[in-house]
Enzyme design. Structure first.
Site, PDB file in Angstrom:
ATOM      1  NE  ARG A 129       9.621   9.850  -7.443  1.00  0.00           N
ATOM      2  CZ  ARG A 129      10.331   8.732  -7.426  1.00  0.00           C
ATOM      3  NH1 ARG A 129      11.308   8.552  -8.271  1.00  0.00           N
ATOM      4  NH2 ARG A 129      10.061   7.783  -6.548  1.00  0.00           N
ATOM      5  CG  ASP A 171      11.542   0.440  -8.045  1.00  0.00           C
ATOM      6  OD1 ASP A 171      11.001   0.154  -6.958  1.00  0.00           O
ATOM      7  OD2 ASP A 171      11.345   1.516  -8.640  1.00  0.00           O
ATOM      8  CB  ALA A 199       3.951 -15.665  -1.623  1.00  0.00           C
ATOM      9  NE  ARG A 216      -9.942  -8.682   7.417  1.00  0.00           N
ATOM     10  CZ  ARG A 216     -11.092  -9.305   7.209  1.00  0.00           C
ATOM     11  NH1 ARG A 216     -11.391  -9.777   6.013  1.00  0.00           N
ATOM     12  NH2 ARG A 216     -11.945  -9.472   8.203  1.00  0.00           N
TER      13      ARG A 216
HETATM   14  O1  F6P Z   1      11.315   3.865  -7.411  1.00  0.00           O
HETATM   15  C1  F6P Z   1      11.158   3.614  -6.055  1.00  0.00           C
HETATM   16  C2  F6P Z   1       9.709   3.666  -5.676  1.00  0.00           C
HETATM   17  O2  F6P Z   1       9.612   3.409  -4.285  1.00  0.00           O
HETATM   18  C3  F6P Z   1       8.783   2.731  -6.452  1.00  0.00           C
HETATM   19  O3  F6P Z   1       8.843   1.406  -6.010  1.00  0.00           O
HETATM   20  C4  F6P Z   1       7.457   3.397  -6.237  1.00  0.00           C
HETATM   21  O4  F6P Z   1       6.565   3.089  -7.283  1.00  0.00           O
HETATM   22  C5  F6P Z   1       7.807   4.866  -6.241  1.00  0.00           C
HETATM   23  O5  F6P Z   1       9.181   4.953  -5.915  1.00  0.00           O
HETATM   24  C6  F6P Z   1       7.018   5.719  -5.280  1.00  0.00           C
HETATM   25  O6  F6P Z   1       7.407   7.033  -5.481  1.00  0.00           O
HETATM   26  P1  F6P Z   1       7.058   8.225  -4.506  1.00  0.00           P
HETATM   27  O7  F6P Z   1       7.871   8.062  -3.258  1.00  0.00           O
HETATM   28  O8  F6P Z   1       7.435   9.442  -5.269  1.00  0.00           O
HETATM   29  O9  F6P Z   1       5.606   8.103  -4.197  1.00  0.00           O
END
Ligand code: F6P
Length: 323
Positions: free
Chosen positions: A72, A128, A187, A247
């Site tokens: 990122r 996602d 669920a 839990r």
């Molecule tokens: O976008 C994919 C994702 O796994 C999301 O589901 C999650 O919120 C985020 O990335 C976590 O990001 P990182 O790996 O930078 O912690």
């Protein structure tokens, strides 16, 4: 176009490698030279390019993660970063790019086109499933299967102890993973950011006059739920329901790994191919997606800004099954 590049960006997703393979082989098939960029936009800025050919993508269709690495990129958010990225693309003779990623990836590609005129086509790679313009993103199917496998295992111990489990799944601001894995995992309650009636659902299930006396229960919570995820919800419930002792399991990054399912491999192969063919036809600033099993190009603007709705039929089923 004589030479293009491919990169992966944002969170990795199972099937990204299958998509890279498809992009590279489609380029070679069309007699177009192809380079890979390592670590997404960061690699573009750092001039981390590798020449690719058909054999560079051998034996990767079944592998999770991304052979091109990902990131990122903070630097690409700066004008200076984008200038270096452009200079490196020029230096390497790249005329167009294929970006595999999500929202942030396409936002970067759109700005880059506006500033430097570099054409690009995207393939949706994120677990996602939160992109408008495709019924499924690459990685989603694998992620929900991983989550369901975990839910099944938790069921065994939940049943043995007559316990309630809250299982938190990923999805960022969207509830697609929660809704699908929760439905497939049977669920009793599914909490997603798109529905605003968490407490009503929980009260109805655990303490209302309609309380269902099941010995054990599974609640699936999307990490982006407005009440802050499974831990916060359980903390709140415990304060108001003495003796309630559930839990919590947070599945986390396990959902991002593993060998992609057959569905994700086929999806990635189709979208990677479509992305390259669109770029070579002269298209730009669009994402290749799958809608009703047809490949459709959607503008980055729509893919980024429009909201894909959750399947309301599935949301309704959770209540139907709570009898
Ligand atoms: O976008 C994919 C994702 O796994 C999301 O589901 C999650 O919120 C985020 O990335 C976590 O990001 P990182 O790996 O930078 O912690």
């Amino acid at each position: 176009m004589k030479k293009i590049a491919v990169f992966t960006s944002g969170g990795d997703a199972p099937g990204m490698n299958a998509c890279i393979r498809s992009v590279v082989r489609t380029a070679v098939y069309n007699k177009v030279e192809i380079m890979g960029i390592i670590h997404g936009y960061n690699g573009m800025i750092a001039d981390d390019f590798v020449q690719m050919n058909s054999r560079s993508v051998s034996n990767i269709i079944q592998r999770g993660g991304t052979i091109l690495k990902t990131a990122r990129s903070e630097k690409f958010l700066t004008a200076e970063g984008r200038r270096s990225a452009f200079e490196n693309l020029k230096k390497n003779g790249i005329e167009g790019i294929i970006c595999i990623g999500g929202n942030g990836t396409f936002t970067g590609a759109k700005i880059f086109f506006e500033e430097y005129g570099i054409p690009s086509i995207g393939a949706p790679g994120t677990i996602d499933n939160d992109l408008y313009g495709t019924d499924f993103t690459i990685g989603f199917d694998t992620a929900i299967n991983t989550a369901v496998d975990a839910i099944d295992k938790i069921r065994d111990t939940a049943e043995s102890h007559d316990r309630v489990f809250f299982i938190e799944v990923m999805g960022r601001h969207a509830g697609f993973i929660a809704l699908s894995s929760g439905t497939a995992g049977g669920a009793e309650v599914i909490l997603v950011p798109e529905a605003k009636d968490d407490w009503k659902k929980l009260t109805h299930y655990f303490s209302g006059k309609n309380k269902i006396h099941k010995a054990f229960s599974i609640v699936v919570v999307a990490e982006g739920d407005e009440h802050g995820g499974a831990l916060k919800i359980v903390e709140h419930l415990k304060k108001n329901m003495p003796g309630f002792d559930p839990r919590v399991t947070i599945l986390g990054h396990v959902q991002r790994g593993g060998s992609p399912t057959a569905y994700d491999r086929v999806l990635a192969s189709r979208l990677g191919n479509a992305a390259v063919e669109a770029l070579l036809r002269g298209e730009t600033n669009k994402m290749a997606g799958l809608i009703n099993n047809n490949i459709i190009l959607t503008s980055y603007d729509d893919a980024i800004n429009k909201t894909k709705p959750l399947n309301s039929e599935l949301l309704r089923l959770v209540d139907v099954f709570n009898v």
